[in-house]
Enzyme design. Sequence first.
Site, mmCIF file in Angstrom:
data_model
loop_
_atom_site.group_PDB
_atom_site.id
_atom_site.type_symbol
_atom_site.label_atom_id
_atom_site.label_comp_id
_atom_site.label_asym_id
_atom_site.label_seq_id
_atom_site.Cartn_x
_atom_site.Cartn_y
_atom_site.Cartn_z
ATOM 1 N N HIS A 199 -11.947 -40.038 21.911
ATOM 2 C CA HIS A 199 -11.709 -40.313 20.487
ATOM 3 C C HIS A 199 -11.109 -39.105 19.775
ATOM 4 C CE1 HIS A 199 -15.557 -38.170 20.141
ATOM 5 N NE2 HIS A 199 -15.118 -37.852 18.935
ATOM 6 N N SER B 31 -12.288 -38.196 9.710
ATOM 7 C CA SER B 31 -11.008 -37.484 9.746
ATOM 8 C C SER B 31 -9.827 -38.433 9.909
ATOM 9 C CB SER B 31 -11.008 -36.459 10.881
ATOM 10 O OG SER B 31 -11.896 -35.413 10.560
ATOM 11 N N VAL C 292 -13.545 -32.421 13.887
ATOM 12 C CA VAL C 292 -13.580 -33.374 15.000
ATOM 13 C C VAL C 292 -14.145 -32.652 16.221
ATOM 14 C CG1 VAL C 292 -12.255 -34.908 16.482
ATOM 15 C CG2 VAL C 292 -11.611 -34.643 14.078
ATOM 16 N N ILE C 293 -15.270 -33.187 16.703
ATOM 17 C CA ILE C 293 -15.954 -32.548 17.835
ATOM 18 C C ILE C 293 -15.832 -33.449 19.062
ATOM 19 C CG2 ILE C 293 -18.175 -31.692 18.672
ATOM 20 C CD1 ILE C 293 -18.912 -31.131 15.722
HETATM 21 N N1 RBF Z 1 -14.546 -38.494 12.490
HETATM 22 C C1 RBF Z 1 -14.560 -37.162 12.310
HETATM 23 O O1 RBF Z 1 -14.144 -36.681 11.253
HETATM 24 N N2 RBF Z 1 -15.019 -36.328 13.292
HETATM 25 C C2 RBF Z 1 -15.481 -36.777 14.478
HETATM 26 O O2 RBF Z 1 -15.887 -35.962 15.314
HETATM 27 C C3 RBF Z 1 -15.475 -38.172 14.688
HETATM 28 N N3 RBF Z 1 -15.926 -38.674 15.856
HETATM 29 C C4 RBF Z 1 -15.855 -40.003 16.062
HETATM 30 C C5 RBF Z 1 -16.280 -40.534 17.298
HETATM 31 C C6 RBF Z 1 -16.193 -41.881 17.542
HETATM 32 C C7 RBF Z 1 -16.628 -42.407 18.876
HETATM 33 C C8 RBF Z 1 -15.713 -42.745 16.539
HETATM 34 C C9 RBF Z 1 -15.610 -44.228 16.784
HETATM 35 C C10 RBF Z 1 -15.326 -42.253 15.329
HETATM 36 C C11 RBF Z 1 -15.391 -40.890 15.064
HETATM 37 N N4 RBF Z 1 -15.000 -40.366 13.836
HETATM 38 C C12 RBF Z 1 -14.996 -39.020 13.650
HETATM 39 C C13 RBF Z 1 -14.665 -41.251 12.696
HETATM 40 C C14 RBF Z 1 -13.190 -41.552 12.577
HETATM 41 O O3 RBF Z 1 -12.489 -40.428 12.043
HETATM 42 C C15 RBF Z 1 -13.011 -42.760 11.637
HETATM 43 O O4 RBF Z 1 -13.646 -42.491 10.410
HETATM 44 C C16 RBF Z 1 -13.576 -44.025 12.203
HETATM 45 O O5 RBF Z 1 -13.093 -44.241 13.512
HETATM 46 C C17 RBF Z 1 -13.202 -45.250 11.316
HETATM 47 O O6 RBF Z 1 -11.820 -45.405 11.284
#
Ligand code: RBF
Length: 160
Positions: free
Chosen positions: A97, A65, A90-91
């Site tokens: 985060h 996201s 996003v959970i």
């Molecule tokens: N991206 C999502 O779309 N949903 C999530 O729930 C989500 N949780 C994440 C949790 C952590 C600890 C990290 C490091 C990244 C998460 N991401 C999530 C990915 C984030 O949107 C992104 O793609 C990455 O951080 C790379 O920039």
Amino acid sequence: MATSLKNLSDYNSDQLPDISGKRFGIVVAEWNKTITDALCKGAYETLLTHGAKPENIHRNTVPGSFELTLGSQYMAMSNEIDAVIALGVVIKGETKHDDYICHAVAKGLTDVALKFNKPVIFGLVTTNDEQQALDRAGGKHGNKGVEAAVTAIQMLALHS
Ligand code: RBF
């Protein structure tokens, strides 16, 4: 946000304009892919229901996201796209985060919309757990993708 008063898939279709000539970009995050696929299906089918042509609906994926902002900007900067729909899930986890991602996406998508003077729709499902996300991706609270597509159509109508 779905509430007991609002199902995300409920809307009044009578008031939506014809979108047969409009071009849409859907940007979908791959984190929580099963759920974001359901959001995308909801958005895509809603656009088709209201007259969009399949060849005028362009779909791109981004890793997570957080990348929805730049993915949406790539779409919005194209003269071939009238409105962008950004979809992600996003959970909440053990860290904050989710807060950082949600705020960045909300601000980023707003900036892209204003920069390109086009609707860029915030189709982010932000929940405490996976079940709440499923409930909003075709489950008991409807589908946020449907709501996002309807919002895009309504915003296009404002500026036509
Ligand atoms: N991206 C999502 O779309 N949903 C999530 O729930 C989500 N949780 C994440 C949790 C952590 C600890 C990290 C490091 C990244 C998460 N991401 C999530 C990915 C984030 O949107 C992104 O793609 C990455 O951080 C790379 O920039």
